[in-house]
Design a protein around this motif. Structure first.
Motif, PDB file in Angstrom:
ATOM      1  N   ALA A 185       6.882  10.072  26.463  1.00 27.08           N
ATOM      2  CA  ALA A 185       6.091  11.121  25.822  1.00 27.08           C
ATOM      3  C   ALA A 185       6.499  11.282  24.356  1.00 27.08           C
ATOM      4  O   ALA A 185       5.653  11.503  23.483  1.00 27.08           O
ATOM      5  N   CYS A 186       7.772  11.123  24.100  1.00 27.88           N
ATOM      6  CA  CYS A 186       8.275  11.223  22.733  1.00 27.88           C
ATOM      7  C   CYS A 186       7.743  10.077  21.878  1.00 27.88           C
ATOM      8  O   CYS A 186       7.374  10.271  20.711  1.00 27.88           O
ATOM      9  N   LYS A 187       7.703   8.871  22.445  1.00 30.28           N
ATOM     10  CA  LYS A 187       7.164   7.713  21.730  1.00 30.28           C
ATOM     11  C   LYS A 187       5.708   7.933  21.351  1.00 30.28           C
ATOM     12  O   LYS A 187       5.299   7.618  20.232  1.00 30.28           O
ATOM     13  N   ASN A 188       4.933   8.483  22.273  1.00 29.06           N
ATOM     14  CA  ASN A 188       3.516   8.723  21.997  1.00 29.06           C
ATOM     15  C   ASN A 188       3.331   9.730  20.861  1.00 29.06           C
ATOM     16  O   ASN A 188       2.509   9.529  19.971  1.00 29.06           O
ATOM     17  N   ALA A 189       4.122  10.801  20.882  1.00 30.45           N
ATOM     18  CA  ALA A 189       4.037  11.798  19.811  1.00 30.45           C
ATOM     19  C   ALA A 189       4.484  11.204  18.482  1.00 30.45           C
ATOM     20  O   ALA A 189       3.867  11.449  17.443  1.00 30.45           O
ATOM     21  N   ALA A 190       5.546  10.404  18.506  1.00 35.16           N
ATOM     22  CA  ALA A 190       6.046   9.787  17.275  1.00 35.16           C
ATOM     23  C   ALA A 190       5.040   8.789  16.716  1.00 35.16           C
ATOM     24  O   ALA A 190       4.860   8.709  15.498  1.00 35.16           O
ATOM     25  N   LEU A 191       4.371   8.035  17.582  1.00 30.42           N
ATOM     26  CA  LEU A 191       3.353   7.088  17.122  1.00 30.42           C
ATOM     27  C   LEU A 191       2.201   7.802  16.427  1.00 30.42           C
ATOM     28  O   LEU A 191       1.727   7.361  15.376  1.00 30.42           O
ATOM     29  N   LYS A 192       1.752   8.920  16.995  1.00 28.27           N
ATOM     30  CA  LYS A 192       0.683   9.680  16.363  1.00 28.27           C
ATOM     31  C   LYS A 192       1.109  10.191  14.990  1.00 28.27           C
ATOM     32  O   LYS A 192       0.349  10.109  14.023  1.00 28.27           O
ATOM     33  N   CYS A 193       2.325  10.706  14.911  1.00 25.12           N
ATOM     34  CA  CYS A 193       2.826  11.226  13.639  1.00 25.12           C
ATOM     35  C   CYS A 193       2.990  10.110  12.614  1.00 25.12           C
ATOM     36  O   CYS A 193       2.626  10.281  11.443  1.00 25.12           O
ATOM     37  N   GLU A 194       3.535   8.976  13.036  1.00 27.55           N
ATOM     38  CA  GLU A 194       3.734   7.845  12.120  1.00 27.55           C
ATOM     39  C   GLU A 194       2.408   7.336  11.574  1.00 27.55           C
ATOM     40  O   GLU A 194       2.289   7.074  10.385  1.00 27.55           O
ATOM     41  N   GLU A 195       1.423   7.205  12.444  1.00 25.03           N
ATOM     42  CA  GLU A 195       0.123   6.705  11.996  1.00 25.03           C
ATOM     43  C   GLU A 195      -0.528   7.657  11.008  1.00 25.03           C
ATOM     44  O   GLU A 195      -1.080   7.228   9.991  1.00 25.03           O
ATOM     45  N   SER A 196      -0.445   8.955  11.269  1.00 23.85           N
ATOM     46  CA  SER A 196      -1.043   9.914  10.335  1.00 23.85           C
ATOM     47  C   SER A 196      -0.286   9.950   9.014  1.00 23.85           C
ATOM     48  O   SER A 196      -0.891  10.047   7.946  1.00 23.85           O
ATOM     49  N   LYS A 197       1.041   9.833   9.066  1.00 25.04           N
ATOM     50  CA  LYS A 197       1.829   9.806   7.833  1.00 25.04           C
ATOM     51  C   LYS A 197       1.572   8.526   7.041  1.00 25.04           C
ATOM     52  O   LYS A 197       1.569   8.536   5.816  1.00 25.04           O
ATOM     53  N   PHE A 198       1.356   7.429   7.738  1.00 25.18           N
ATOM     54  CA  PHE A 198       1.050   6.165   7.071  1.00 25.18           C
ATOM     55  C   PHE A 198      -0.287   6.269   6.334  1.00 25.18           C
ATOM     56  O   PHE A 198      -0.416   5.832   5.187  1.00 25.18           O
ATOM     57  N   GLU A 199      -1.267   6.864   6.993  1.00 27.41           N
ATOM     58  CA  GLU A 199      -2.563   7.069   6.340  1.00 27.41           C
ATOM     59  C   GLU A 199      -2.431   8.008   5.143  1.00 27.41           C
ATOM     60  O   GLU A 199      -3.041   7.783   4.095  1.00 27.41           O
ATOM     61  N   GLN A 200      -1.631   9.046   5.289  1.00 26.67           N
ATOM     62  CA  GLN A 200      -1.399   9.979   4.184  1.00 26.67           C
ATOM     63  C   GLN A 200      -0.706   9.276   3.023  1.00 26.67           C
ATOM     64  O   GLN A 200      -1.053   9.491   1.863  1.00 26.67           O
ATOM     65  N   GLN A 201       0.273   8.422   3.337  1.00 27.93           N
ATOM     66  CA  GLN A 201       0.986   7.663   2.307  1.00 27.93           C
ATOM     67  C   GLN A 201       0.023   6.760   1.541  1.00 27.93           C
ATOM     68  O   GLN A 201       0.106   6.643   0.326  1.00 27.93           O
ATOM     69  N   LYS A 202      -0.909   6.146   2.269  1.00 21.99           N
ATOM     70  CA  LYS A 202      -1.908   5.299   1.619  1.00 21.99           C
ATOM     71  C   LYS A 202      -2.765   6.109   0.652  1.00 21.99           C
ATOM     72  O   LYS A 202      -3.091   5.644  -0.436  1.00 21.99           O
ATOM     73  N   LEU A 203      -3.141   7.307   1.053  1.00 21.87           N
ATOM     74  CA  LEU A 203      -3.977   8.149   0.200  1.00 21.87           C
ATOM     75  C   LEU A 203      -3.223   8.642  -1.035  1.00 21.87           C
ATOM     76  O   LEU A 203      -3.783   8.685  -2.131  1.00 21.87           O
ATOM     77  N   VAL A 204      -1.953   9.013  -0.864  1.00 22.66           N
ATOM     78  CA  VAL A 204      -1.173   9.533  -1.990  1.00 22.66           C
ATOM     79  C   VAL A 204      -0.874   8.432  -2.995  1.00 22.66           C
ATOM     80  O   VAL A 204      -1.076   8.596  -4.199  1.00 22.66           O
ATOM     81  N   VAL A 205      -0.407   7.294  -2.517  1.00 22.24           N
ATOM     82  CA  VAL A 205      -0.024   6.204  -3.403  1.00 22.24           C
ATOM     83  C   VAL A 205      -1.248   5.433  -3.873  1.00 22.24           C
ATOM     84  O   VAL A 205      -1.298   4.956  -5.001  1.00 22.24           O
ATOM     85  N   GLY A 206      -2.241   5.296  -3.012  1.00 26.38           N
ATOM     86  CA  GLY A 206      -3.469   4.606  -3.382  1.00 26.38           C
ATOM     87  C   GLY A 206      -3.302   3.109  -3.420  1.00 26.38           C
ATOM     88  O   GLY A 206      -2.643   2.505  -2.580  1.00 26.38           O
ATOM     89  N   ALA A 207      -3.901   2.488  -4.419  1.00 17.89           N
ATOM     90  CA  ALA A 207      -3.913   1.024  -4.527  1.00 17.89           C
ATOM     91  C   ALA A 207      -2.544   0.458  -4.867  1.00 17.89           C
ATOM     92  O   ALA A 207      -2.313  -0.733  -4.699  1.00 17.89           O
TER      93      ALA A 207
END
Length: 154
Positions: free
Chosen positions: A110-132
Motif C-alpha cells: 500500500a505504501c508503494k502504491n501511494a509513493a508511486l502516485k506521489c512520485e508521478e505527480s511530482k515528476f509531472e510538476q517538475q516537468k512543468l516548473v523546469v520546462g524544456a
C-alpha cells in the motif's frame, strides 16, 4: 507464528520553503541524513529510552533526492514516536526543512502504491516548473526511481 508488524510512512521533505524553485538544493537528501535527523529528534524529545524502543525496526527504506520523497518503516508500537519526531524535524545539516507525512500504511504494498502516485505527480510538476530545460539525465533518474519503488520489498 505471527510476523513482525510494521507501519510505513511516505513523507515529503521540503527544503527551505523560502528558496527559489529553480535553484540547486543546498543539501542532497540521503537515507543517512534523514535517519540522523529523525533519531536526533527522537533522542531530544523522548530520551534514550524512546530512542531505544523505536530503533528496533526504524529504517529509511527509500529516498529520492530529486522529488524529496521518502519511505520510512517503524514498528507498530513505536510509529507514533517516529511520526511525531518527523514532524518536529526543523533542519537537516544546517538547512531548514519541513517534513510532511503524505501516507501512513500497514503494508509495504500500500505504501508503494501511494509513493508511486506521489512520485508521478511530482515528476509531472517538475516537468512543468523546469520546462524544456529538463535534462535527459534528470528524466532518466526519475524513471529509475519509479522502477526502484516498484521493486521495493521488505
Amino acid at each position: 507464528m505471527v510476523g513482525f508488524k510494521n507501519r510505513y510512512m511516505v513523507v515529503e521533505v521540503n527544503l527551505n520553503p523560502n528558496r527559489d524553485l529553480g535553484t540547486d538544493d543546498p543539501i542532497i537528501i540521503t537515507p543517512y541524513n534523514i535517519t540522523k535527523a529523525i533519531k536526533d529528534n527522537i533522542l531530544v524529545n523522548f530520551g534514550e529510552c524512546g530512542l531505544a524502543s523505536s530503533a528496533g525496526s526504524f529504517q529509511v527504506k527509500y529516498v529520492n533526492h530529486i522529488t524529496k520523497l521518502c519511505i520510512i518503516r517503524a514498528s507498530r508500537e513505536a510509529y507514533q514516536k517516529v511520526w511525531s519526531a518527523i514532524t518536529m524535524v526543523r533542519s537537516i545539516g544546517n538547512v531548514p526543512v519541513v517534513i510532511n507525512l503524505l501516507d501512513l500504511s500497514g503494508s509495504i504494498r500500500a505504501c508503494k502504491n501511494a509513493a508511486l502516485k506521489c512520485e508521478e505527480s511530482k515528476f509531472e510538476q517538475q516537468k512543468l516548473v523546469v520546462g524544456a530545460s529538463l535534462s535527459a539525465d534528470v528524466s532518466k533518474q526519475m524513471q529509475d526511481s519509479l522502477e526502484k519503488i516498484k521493486m521495493l520489498e521488505h
